[in-house]
Design a protein around this motif. Structure first.
Motif, short mmCIF file in Angstrom:
data_model
loop_
_atom_site.label_atom_id
_atom_site.label_comp_id
_atom_site.label_asym_id
_atom_site.label_seq_id
_atom_site.Cartn_x
_atom_site.Cartn_y
_atom_site.Cartn_z
N PRO A 16 0.80 -1.23 0.00
CA PRO A 16 0.00 0.00 0.00
C PRO A 16 0.83 1.28 0.00
O PRO A 16 0.45 2.27 -0.62
N ASP A 17 1.97 1.26 0.68
CA ASP A 17 2.76 2.49 0.80
C ASP A 17 3.84 2.62 -0.27
O ASP A 17 4.30 3.73 -0.58
N ALA A 18 4.28 1.48 -0.87
CA ALA A 18 5.36 1.54 -1.86
C ALA A 18 5.48 0.21 -2.58
O ALA A 18 5.01 -0.82 -2.10
N SER A 19 6.15 0.24 -3.72
CA SER A 19 6.46 -1.00 -4.44
C SER A 19 7.97 -1.20 -4.41
O SER A 19 8.74 -0.23 -4.41
N ARG A 20 8.39 -2.46 -4.37
CA ARG A 20 9.81 -2.78 -4.33
C ARG A 20 10.16 -3.71 -5.50
O ARG A 20 9.39 -4.62 -5.83
N ASN A 21 11.31 -3.45 -6.09
CA ASN A 21 11.83 -4.29 -7.17
C ASN A 21 13.24 -4.73 -6.79
O ASN A 21 14.05 -3.91 -6.34
N THR B 38 15.08 9.39 -8.76
CA THR B 38 14.54 10.05 -9.95
C THR B 38 13.03 10.20 -9.84
O THR B 38 12.35 9.49 -9.10
N ARG B 39 12.53 11.13 -10.64
CA ARG B 39 11.08 11.33 -10.74
C ARG B 39 10.80 11.87 -12.13
O ARG B 39 11.42 12.82 -12.58
N ALA B 40 9.87 11.23 -12.81
CA ALA B 40 9.47 11.67 -14.14
C ALA B 40 8.15 12.43 -14.06
O ALA B 40 7.12 11.85 -13.72
N GLY B 41 8.22 13.71 -14.33
CA GLY B 41 7.00 14.52 -14.30
C GLY B 41 6.40 14.58 -12.91
O GLY B 41 7.07 14.87 -11.93
N HIS C 174 11.22 7.39 -7.28
CA HIS C 174 11.74 6.06 -7.02
C HIS C 174 13.25 6.10 -6.91
O HIS C 174 13.94 6.81 -7.64
N ARG C 175 13.75 5.34 -5.95
CA ARG C 175 15.19 5.30 -5.69
C ARG C 175 15.72 3.90 -6.01
O ARG C 175 15.11 2.89 -5.66
N GLU D 267 12.87 1.17 -4.78
CA GLU D 267 11.60 1.44 -4.10
C GLU D 267 10.93 2.63 -4.77
O GLU D 267 11.59 3.64 -5.04
N GLN D 268 9.64 2.51 -5.03
CA GLN D 268 8.85 3.63 -5.53
C GLN D 268 7.72 3.89 -4.55
O GLN D 268 6.91 3.02 -4.27
#
Length: 262
Positions: free
Chosen positions: A102-107, A203-206, A211-212, A231-232
């Motif tokens: 719910p708070d973030a996605s991880r890759n 980074t952040r697009a627009g 996401h780091r 993480e985003q």
């Protein structure tokens, strides 16, 4: 005059030629004191681990928060990971995992590359060191004092690229400075394999959430390992924490280094 049989005469002539010629003598072509040339030694590793099983389940649970609350079938799919398609699994393998909370996605991704030198004068380890060095240079790690090596202090005004083509220093307003200061910035790492470095990019697009990505790359003998942990945040205003991501990425990298050494 004594008569010499034809066979005896022929034998004498052959013996004389053999004694006077070094054509068939292996030692005739050797030069005293000439060094013996031997092929460079092969690398320590001949195979690579099964990438999607290289990370323990307990570690995956820590790196992919929120997964443990999902139905068991979904958990299994996430923890199994997705293998990277390669044409030679003896040379390169990798695996990817993704979890949404719910708070973030991880890759998470890991890649193993086994370097082989086809030059008999260059060892596998030396060739792997060349490949690793190229990756380190591409990361453009800041030099001591926080100056990126490819950045010129006398470059064009306005923060543009320098005349040498390097990228300008990161600006805190651009969201590229890790939280925690210089001690958490991109840097070389000690005590991990034969050589290692860490990169940290925010980074952040627009108008999307930031996401780091923390990358840890290390070399041990003729194998190069890359760990990418991203993480985003779910909210645009939230900034993923550098220290947490870096600590977990480094811990995983050290586990993988220990696994390779076994």
């Amino acid at each position: 005059m004594a008569y010499v049989p034809g066979v005896a005469l022929l034998a004498a002539l052959v013996a004389g030629c053999s004694a006077g010629s070094g054509a068939d003598d292996p030692a005739a072509d050797s030069k005293p004191g000439s060094p013996t040339v031997s092929a460079a030694p092969p690398g320590k590793y001949r195979t690579l681990p099964e990438s999607c099983r290289a990370v323990p389940r307990s570690t995956l649970k820590d790196l992919l928060p929120g997964t443990a609350e999902l139905p068991e079938e979904q958990q299994e799919r996430i923890y199994e990971g997705t293998a990277v398609v390669t044409y030679d699994t003896d040379r390169k393998v990798g695996c990817r995992w993704k979890a949404d909370a719910p708070d973030a996605s991880r890759n998470l991704s890991i890649d193993f590359e086994r370097v082989v030198s086809y030059d008999p004068a260059v060892s596998d380890d030396d060739r792997a060191d060349e490949v690793y060095t190229q990756k380190e240079k591409a990361a453009e790690l800041p030099a001591p004092g926080g100056v990126t090596p490819s950045t010129s202090a006398t470059g064009p005004a306005g923060g543009g690229p320098s005349a040498s083509g390097g990228k300008p220093p990161a600006s805190p307003d651009a969201g590229t400075t890790p939280s925690g200061g210089a001690e958490l910035g991109p840097r070389l790492l000690d005590g991990l394999g034969d050589a290692a470095f860490l990169d940290d990019t925010l980074t952040r697009a627009g108008s999307t959430a930031q996401h780091r990505t923390v990358s840890v790359v290390f070399r041990t003998s003729n194998v190069i390992v890359t760990v990418n942990y991203t993480e985003q945040s779910a909210l645009v205003t939230e900034v993923p924490d550098s220290r947490e991501l870096q600590d977990k990425a480094q811990a995983l990298a050290r586990k993988l280094a220990e696994t390779l050494s076994e």
